[in-house]
Motif scaffolding. Structure first.
Motif, PDB file in Angstrom:
ATOM      1  N   THR A   1     -46.830  83.054  29.250  1.00 47.81           N
ATOM      2  CA  THR A   1     -45.829  82.664  30.207  1.00 47.81           C
ATOM      3  C   THR A   1     -45.128  83.897  30.702  1.00 47.81           C
ATOM      4  OG1 THR A   1     -44.171  82.375  28.494  1.00 47.81           O
ATOM      5  CG2 THR A   1     -45.496  80.454  29.045  1.00 47.81           C
ATOM      6  N   SER A   2     -44.282  83.755  31.712  1.00 45.69           N
ATOM      7  CA  SER A   2     -43.644  84.911  32.324  1.00 45.69           C
ATOM      8  C   SER A   2     -42.724  85.645  31.376  1.00 45.69           C
ATOM      9  CB  SER A   2     -42.852  84.467  33.564  1.00 45.69           C
ATOM     10  OG  SER A   2     -41.869  83.507  33.187  1.00 45.69           O
ATOM     11  N   ASP A   3     -42.215  84.970  30.337  1.00 48.17           N
ATOM     12  CA  ASP A   3     -41.325  85.663  29.404  1.00 48.17           C
ATOM     13  C   ASP A   3     -42.092  86.274  28.248  1.00 48.17           C
ATOM     14  OD1 ASP A   3     -40.051  82.785  27.500  1.00 48.17           O
ATOM     15  OD2 ASP A   3     -42.074  83.511  27.889  1.00 48.17           O
ATOM     16  N   GLY A   4     -43.420  86.262  28.293  1.00 52.78           N
ATOM     17  CA  GLY A   4     -44.218  86.920  27.266  1.00 52.78           C
ATOM     18  C   GLY A   4     -44.612  86.019  26.120  1.00 52.78           C
ATOM     19  N   THR A   5     -44.211  84.751  26.174  1.00 48.74           N
ATOM     20  CA  THR A   5     -44.558  83.835  25.097  1.00 48.74           C
ATOM     21  C   THR A   5     -45.955  83.283  25.324  1.00 48.74           C
ATOM     22  OG1 THR A   5     -42.246  83.210  24.883  1.00 48.74           O
ATOM     23  CG2 THR A   5     -43.880  81.756  23.862  1.00 48.74           C
ATOM     24  N   PRO A   6     -46.852  83.397  24.347  1.00 54.71           N
ATOM     25  CA  PRO A   6     -48.227  82.949  24.560  1.00 54.71           C
ATOM     26  C   PRO A   6     -48.330  81.437  24.583  1.00 54.71           C
ATOM     27  CG  PRO A   6     -47.922  83.602  22.300  1.00 54.71           C
ATOM     28  CD  PRO A   6     -46.635  83.935  23.011  1.00 54.71           C
ATOM     29  N   THR A   7     -49.270  80.934  25.359  1.00 52.11           N
ATOM     30  CA  THR A   7     -49.555  79.511  25.349  1.00 52.11           C
ATOM     31  C   THR A   7     -50.929  79.303  24.764  1.00 52.11           C
ATOM     32  OG1 THR A   7     -50.466  79.623  27.583  1.00 52.11           O
ATOM     33  CG2 THR A   7     -48.125  79.100  27.387  1.00 52.11           C
TER      34      THR A   7
ATOM     35  N   ALA B   1     -32.490  93.581   2.451  1.00 49.90           N
ATOM     36  CA  ALA B   1     -33.473  93.167   3.451  1.00 49.90           C
ATOM     37  C   ALA B   1     -33.582  91.650   3.512  1.00 49.90           C
ATOM     38  CB  ALA B   1     -34.829  93.778   3.133  1.00 49.90           C
ATOM     39  N   PRO B   2     -33.772  91.093   4.710  1.00 48.21           N
ATOM     40  CA  PRO B   2     -33.891  89.634   4.840  1.00 48.21           C
ATOM     41  C   PRO B   2     -35.240  89.147   4.339  1.00 48.21           C
ATOM     42  CG  PRO B   2     -34.362  90.677   6.933  1.00 48.21           C
ATOM     43  CD  PRO B   2     -33.922  91.781   5.999  1.00 48.21           C
ATOM     44  N   GLU B   3     -35.333  87.857   4.135  1.00 46.20           N
ATOM     45  CA  GLU B   3     -36.618  87.244   3.835  1.00 46.20           C
ATOM     46  C   GLU B   3     -37.440  87.164   5.122  1.00 46.20           C
ATOM     47  OE1 GLU B   3     -37.714  86.507   0.827  1.00 46.20           O
ATOM     48  OE2 GLU B   3     -35.808  87.192  -0.028  1.00 46.20           O
ATOM     49  N   GLY B   4     -38.750  87.152   4.985  1.00 43.19           N
ATOM     50  CA  GLY B   4     -39.602  87.052   6.154  1.00 43.19           C
ATOM     51  C   GLY B   4     -39.578  85.655   6.743  1.00 43.19           C
ATOM     52  N   GLU B   5     -39.794  85.566   8.054  1.00 41.84           N
ATOM     53  CA  GLU B   5     -39.864  84.289   8.757  1.00 41.84           C
ATOM     54  C   GLU B   5     -41.259  84.108   9.335  1.00 41.84           C
ATOM     55  OE1 GLU B   5     -36.571  82.822  11.167  1.00 41.84           O
ATOM     56  OE2 GLU B   5     -35.579  84.745  10.781  1.00 41.84           O
ATOM     57  N   ARG B   6     -41.932  83.075   8.890  1.00 42.21           N
ATOM     58  CA  ARG B   6     -43.299  82.799   9.343  1.00 42.21           C
ATOM     59  C   ARG B   6     -43.284  82.092  10.689  1.00 42.21           C
ATOM     60  NH1 ARG B   6     -48.199  79.937   5.922  1.00 42.21           N
ATOM     61  NH2 ARG B   6     -49.627  79.681   7.688  1.00 42.21           N
ATOM     62  N   ASP B   7     -44.315  82.371  11.497  1.00 45.61           N
ATOM     63  CA  ASP B   7     -44.486  81.690  12.775  1.00 45.61           C
ATOM     64  C   ASP B   7     -45.980  81.424  12.970  1.00 45.61           C
ATOM     65  OD1 ASP B   7     -44.515  80.812  15.441  1.00 45.61           O
ATOM     66  OD2 ASP B   7     -42.772  82.044  15.936  1.00 45.61           O
ATOM     67  N   ASP B   8     -46.325  80.173  13.221  1.00 47.57           N
ATOM     68  CA  ASP B   8     -47.721  79.789  13.449  1.00 47.57           C
ATOM     69  C   ASP B   8     -47.973  79.376  14.898  1.00 47.57           C
ATOM     70  OD1 ASP B   8     -48.982  79.843  10.689  1.00 47.57           O
ATOM     71  OD2 ASP B   8     -47.268  78.538  10.316  1.00 47.57           O
ATOM     72  N   ASP B   9     -47.061  79.735  15.805  1.00 47.69           N
ATOM     73  CA  ASP B   9     -47.167  79.268  17.177  1.00 47.69           C
ATOM     74  C   ASP B   9     -48.131  80.081  18.030  1.00 47.69           C
ATOM     75  OD1 ASP B   9     -45.382  77.253  16.698  1.00 47.69           O
ATOM     76  OD2 ASP B   9     -43.640  78.345  17.449  1.00 47.69           O
ATOM     77  N   PHE B  10     -48.681  81.154  17.481  1.00 45.87           N
ATOM     78  CA  PHE B  10     -49.552  82.012  18.266  1.00 45.87           C
ATOM     79  C   PHE B  10     -51.013  81.614  18.091  1.00 45.87           C
ATOM     80  CE2 PHE B  10     -45.779  84.617  17.304  1.00 45.87           C
ATOM     81  CZ  PHE B  10     -45.304  84.739  18.598  1.00 45.87           C
TER      82      PHE B  10
END
Length: 211
Positions: free
Chosen positions: A24-30, A88-97
């Motif tokens: 998308t135009s903001d760089g977020t993958p579809t 340090a923070p905990e990691g945040e997982r993302d499966d949207d890609f």
């Protein structure tokens, strides 16, 4: 829905947007209507053999079974604290890609973001990166092998965060990457940090595989 960092979006642009998936135009993958598969189907029989486009062959590939199910387990807690400090923070997982799972650690105190990406779904590994990212990127460097695996360093220096990405081909069909972003630090510094983290990441995966 958790906010996607600019670093994650830029990594996705490198690993997703340039491998046949739209952004998308903001760089977020579809996600494409037909997801890519690691194993080529009969409909993909005309696709070039791997590797292609100048990408090096992975002579001693690492099986995907060496990857932790959760990319946030790519580093130990001690390693994360060594990179970002004891708070340090905990990691945040993302499966949207569309390429595979990622994890990022966002440290607001230092403005540093570390991202790990497992690109296991494109089925083209470094070949896609050479074919599509290399002609478009603002910065590209072929690195010496990391634990024997071919690697490249790349970034889009116009990003709002000064980010740098190290992509390692663990097999001809998949890659892993480590990225570092910190707008307070020079681009070269972030690249040095990304290379060290990539070396650590691959070392951890080799240990998981018993090598």
């Amino acid at each position: 829905m958790k906010r996607v960092s600019v670093t994650a979006a830029m990594t996705a642009a490198i690993l997703v947007g340039v491998t046949g998936c739209s952004t998308t135009s903001d760089g977020t993958p579809t996600t494409p209507s037909t997801p890519s598969s690691r194993i080529p189907s009969s409909a993909e029989s005309s696709a070039p053999a791997l590797p292609h486009s100048g990408a090096p062959k992975v002579n001693n590939p690492l099986p995907e079974s060496a990857l932790p199910e959760n990319p946030c387990d790519a580093f130990t807690r001690d390693q994360v604290e060594a990179a970002l400090g004891s708070d340090a923070p905990e990691g945040e997982r993302d499966d949207d890609f569309a390429t595979g799972p990622m994890c990022d650690w966002t440290d607001s105190a230092s403005a540093t973001i570390i991202t790990v990406f497992f690109s296991t779904k494109t089925g083209e590994g470094l070949s896609a990166v050479y074919a599509n990212t290399k002609p478009q990127t603002d910065f590209w460097e072929t690195l010496p092998p990391i634990h024997g695996f071919p690697a490249v360093m790349t970034s889009f220096e116009e990003a709002s965060e000064a980010s740098c990405h190290v992509i390692v081909g663990l097999a001809d069909h998949y890659t892993v990457s480590a990225s570092v972003a910190n707008p307070r630090k020079p681009h070269a510094t972030n690249c040095d940090s990304a290379e060290r983290l990539a070396d650590m990441l691959v070392g951890n995966l080799l240990q998981r595989a018993g090598r």
